[in-house]
Design a protein around this motif. Structure first.
Motif, PDB file in Angstrom:
ATOM      1  N   ASP A 225      -7.938   5.263  -0.927  1.00  0.00           N
ATOM      2  CA  ASP A 225      -8.435   4.198  -0.048  1.00  0.00           C
ATOM      3  C   ASP A 225      -9.865   3.812  -0.420  1.00  0.00           C
ATOM      4  O   ASP A 225     -10.226   2.632  -0.465  1.00  0.00           O
ATOM      5  CB  ASP A 225      -8.405   4.657   1.412  1.00  0.00           C
TER       6      ASP A 225
ATOM      7  N   MET B 192       0.825  -1.213   0.000  1.00  0.00           N
ATOM      8  CA  MET B 192       0.000   0.000   0.000  1.00  0.00           C
ATOM      9  C   MET B 192       0.856   1.258   0.000  1.00  0.00           C
ATOM     10  O   MET B 192       0.531   2.236  -0.633  1.00  0.00           O
ATOM     11  CB  MET B 192      -0.932  -0.007   1.220  1.00  0.00           C
TER      12      MET B 192
ATOM     13  N   GLU C 134     -11.185   0.262  -2.052  1.00  0.00           N
ATOM     14  CA  GLU C 134     -12.230  -0.545  -1.413  1.00  0.00           C
ATOM     15  C   GLU C 134     -13.307  -0.950  -2.420  1.00  0.00           C
ATOM     16  O   GLU C 134     -13.773  -2.095  -2.416  1.00  0.00           O
ATOM     17  CB  GLU C 134     -12.851   0.238  -0.257  1.00  0.00           C
TER      18      GLU C 134
ATOM     19  N   HIS D 100      -4.929  10.572  -0.769  1.00  0.00           N
ATOM     20  CA  HIS D 100      -4.835   9.237  -0.171  1.00  0.00           C
ATOM     21  C   HIS D 100      -6.187   8.726   0.336  1.00  0.00           C
ATOM     22  O   HIS D 100      -6.499   7.539   0.216  1.00  0.00           O
ATOM     23  CB  HIS D 100      -3.806   9.230   0.959  1.00  0.00           C
ATOM     24  N   ARG D 101      -6.993   9.617   0.893  1.00  0.00           N
ATOM     25  CA  ARG D 101      -8.301   9.180   1.382  1.00  0.00           C
ATOM     26  C   ARG D 101      -9.166   8.679   0.241  1.00  0.00           C
ATOM     27  O   ARG D 101      -9.848   7.646   0.375  1.00  0.00           O
ATOM     28  CB  ARG D 101      -9.006  10.327   2.117  1.00  0.00           C
TER      29      ARG D 101
ATOM     30  N   TYR E  66       0.629   4.480  -2.538  1.00  0.00           N
ATOM     31  CA  TYR E  66       0.489   5.879  -2.155  1.00  0.00           C
ATOM     32  C   TYR E  66       1.534   6.765  -2.817  1.00  0.00           C
ATOM     33  O   TYR E  66       1.305   7.954  -3.031  1.00  0.00           O
ATOM     34  CB  TYR E  66       0.600   6.026  -0.638  1.00  0.00           C
TER      35      TYR E  66
END
Length: 259
Positions: free
Chosen positions: A17, A1, A21, A13-14, A5
């Protein structure tokens, strides 16, 4: 991961993520995800992550061919998603108020957000001569239709229309010529908006500038033809053409400011 990034700005980055998902759920749980509206940079991130994973597919739809903001359908590779509904509705905003013709994109965007919906639920906004056509997530369009009664100080009426009645107002560019010492971001931004170099340095370093929808905090970043730059509070422009050098070694540019 951590390696993943490294390809993206920390501010992204949020979202990385979240996109990761969606893709994991498509692969492991055979789930289909309809996202909110994504800007071109977010769409690029989703597609990049999907390309790393062979068992997933993505389809983007913004309601019309040239859409900038699009929803994505993320699904397992075996799933037929061509017929999946993208969940996009069209709201037509009109008014008998004479002030209506003076309203711009920012006025409509501000008023749409003012009724209590998030930016992610709004697609492209097309401001025409007598009407504004807004692409809105279908799960929110009834709410907006019910609550939007005023834009800026003009009272308005709204009507839901089928997508094939969209009157797209493609972005218009006001072209200008510049000569600059180099292709540095800070120099071009300062010349386009007629600000001193000192006044653009801090906003760039604090993340208020984006190049191709990606946050760019390096004032010395060289721009290239086709780059779209947004500078918070001042708008957007596109570097249309690098036309060559002057006899004094400066670089001639053609810039298009979005109006």
């Amino acid at each position: 991961m951590a390696d993943l990034y490294s390809h993206f700005h920390p501010d992204e980055h949020r979202f990385v993520d979240k996109a990761q998902e969606w893709i994991a759920r498509a692969v492991e749980q055979h789930a289909v995800k309809l996202t909110d509206f994504l800007d071109p940079r977010q769409a690029f991130i989703v597609q990049s992550l999907a390309n790393r994973e062979g068992d997933v597919q993505v389809r983007f739809d913004g309601g019309y061919e040239q859409a900038e903001r699009k929803r994505a359908i993320v699904a397992p590779a075996y799933r037929d998603i061509d017929e999946e509904e993208p969940g996009i509705g069209l709201l037509c905003i009109t008014s008998d108020d004479t002030k209506f013709t003076q309203l711009d994109h920012g006025d409509f965007l501000g008023s749409l957000l003012g009724v209590g919906i998030k930016r992610d639920k709004l697609g492209d906004i097309h401001v025409g001569d007598g009407a504004c056509h807004c692409l809105i997530a279908s799960e929110m369009i009834d709410y907006v239709h019910l609550h939007l009664q005023q834009v800026h100080r003009a009272h308005v009426q709204t009507e839901m229309l089928p997508l094939d009645r969209l009157q797209a107002a493609l972005p218009s560019l006001e072209t200008m010529g510049l000569t600059v010492a180099s292709l540095r971001l800070d120099g071009i931004v300062s010349d386009v908006y007629r600000l001193s170099r000192a006044k653009v340095l801090q906003p760039i370093k604090s993340g208020r500038c984006k190049v191709n929808w990606k946050p760019e905090e390096d004032p010395s970043k060289p721009l290239k033809e086709g780059d779209v730059v947004s500078f918070q509070g001042f708008g957007r422009f596109k570097l249309l053409e690098v036309e060559g050098e002057t006899k004094k070694g400066r670089v001639r540019l053609k810039i298009g400011k979005f109006v």
